[in-house]
Design an enzyme around this catalytic site. Structure first.
Site, PDB file in Angstrom:
ATOM      1  N   HIS A   1      -0.016   0.554 -14.750  1.00 35.54           N
ATOM      2  CA  HIS A   1      -0.188  -0.467 -13.704  1.00 35.54           C
ATOM      3  C   HIS A   1      -1.674  -0.666 -13.385  1.00 35.54           C
ATOM      4  O   HIS A   1      -2.185  -1.799 -13.408  1.00 35.54           O
ATOM      5  CB  HIS A   1       0.573  -0.031 -12.448  1.00 35.54           C
ATOM      6  CG  HIS A   1       0.512  -1.002 -11.315  1.00 35.54           C
ATOM      7  ND1 HIS A   1       1.583  -1.779 -10.949  1.00 35.54           N
ATOM      8  CD2 HIS A   1      -0.491  -1.322 -10.462  1.00 35.54           C
ATOM      9  CE1 HIS A   1       1.247  -2.539  -9.915  1.00 35.54           C
ATOM     10  NE2 HIS A   1      -0.012  -2.280  -9.598  1.00 35.54           N
ATOM     11  N   GLU A   2      -2.367   0.425 -13.098  1.00 33.89           N
ATOM     12  CA  GLU A   2      -3.780   0.322 -12.724  1.00 33.89           C
ATOM     13  C   GLU A   2      -4.648  -0.052 -13.922  1.00 33.89           C
ATOM     14  O   GLU A   2      -5.628  -0.799 -13.783  1.00 33.89           O
ATOM     15  CB  GLU A   2      -4.254   1.632 -12.086  1.00 33.89           C
ATOM     16  CG  GLU A   2      -3.518   2.022 -10.812  1.00 33.89           C
ATOM     17  CD  GLU A   2      -3.578   0.961  -9.726  1.00 33.89           C
ATOM     18  OE1 GLU A   2      -4.562   0.188  -9.684  1.00 33.89           O
ATOM     19  OE2 GLU A   2      -2.636   0.885  -8.906  1.00 33.89           O
TER      20      GLU A   2
ATOM     21  N   HIS B   1      -4.516  -3.768 -14.355  1.00 32.92           N
ATOM     22  CA  HIS B   1      -5.429  -4.440 -13.425  1.00 32.92           C
ATOM     23  C   HIS B   1      -6.851  -4.429 -13.974  1.00 32.92           C
ATOM     24  O   HIS B   1      -7.533  -5.464 -13.982  1.00 32.92           O
ATOM     25  CB  HIS B   1      -5.429  -3.718 -12.069  1.00 32.92           C
ATOM     26  CG  HIS B   1      -4.247  -4.011 -11.199  1.00 32.92           C
ATOM     27  ND1 HIS B   1      -3.732  -5.275 -11.013  1.00 32.92           N
ATOM     28  CD2 HIS B   1      -3.486  -3.184 -10.425  1.00 32.92           C
ATOM     29  CE1 HIS B   1      -2.704  -5.220 -10.168  1.00 32.92           C
ATOM     30  NE2 HIS B   1      -2.533  -3.968  -9.811  1.00 32.92           N
TER      31      HIS B   1
END
Length: 216
Positions: free
Chosen positions: A26-27, A30
């Site tokens: 997820h990170e 980003h």
């Protein structure tokens, strides 16, 4: 998210491994998307990495085990360095939740392929994949809720006039406290709970139907 983390104690390792993978991807998503739009802030801070230690917040991870919800280290993004700032900001915010949906999609494909080849069995891999799929779908939905500091809120603010953004800023500083009250009290059943109850079955069934059509 208490109702979706009420797993037996023996399933706890599966939950922890899932969260480590889900938070990391997820990170990383980003950071990668921000770089693609011209912002190298996360890269310079070592966040463009698939090393879970770079992204996982220990307290946030412990909170998942103890309270049923938690968090990772937020990926630093300088939205004013993004090319096509509004589009870039929206894409950066969407990248995290979509990465969790993609993980759920891939895991469902693997599970359905195993079922086709070997039949369903109550095995370690089936149990792990079941948890992996559910938690990634939860993270996909949860992060799109338009509440600060979640990704859905960042997306929403890109469509709001500046005067409305200014009015929302005082709420942002109390957002974590408000979220704790919602998540740990009966308010959960009136707010976040119904969202999960509606969307989780819809999304998981849609993905399953795709692979049923593909494999069977």
């Amino acid at each position: 998210m208490p109702s979706f983390f009420a797993y037996p104690l023996e399933m706890l390792p599966y939950v922890v491994v899932t969260i480590l993978i889900a938070f990391t991807i997820h990170e990383w998503a980003h950071a990668l998307t921000a770089l693609a739009f011209g912002d190298d802030t996360a890269k310079k801070q070592g966040r463009l990495s698939l090393n879970p230690l770079v992204h996982v917040d220990l307290i946030g991870l412990l909170m998942i085990v103890i309270a049923g919800f938690g968090w990772a280290k937020p990926t630093p993004v300088n939205r004013y360095k993004l090319k096509k700032r509004r589009l870039g900001s929206i894409c950066v915010s969407l990248a995290g939740p979509l990465s969790n949906l993609l993980l759920a999609f891939i895991a469902t494909g693997i599970m359905m392929l195993l079922v086709k080849q070997y039949g369903y069995s109550d095995s370690i891999w089936m149990n792990f994949l079941g948890i992996f799929i559910q938690l990634n779908v939860v993270l996909f939905i949860f992060n799109l809720i338009p509440f600060p500091p979640l990704d859905g809120y960042q997306i929403l603010t890109e469509f709001l006039p500046m005067r409305f953004r200014a009015k929302l800023q005082p709420i942002e500083q109390y957002a974590f406290l408000i979220f704790l009250i919602i998540a740990l009290t009966p308010l959960y059943n009136l707010t976040i709970g119904p969202i999960f109850n509606f969307f989780i079955p819809k999304i998981t069934q849609t993905i399953q139907h795709f692979f049923l059509f593909l494999f069977f």
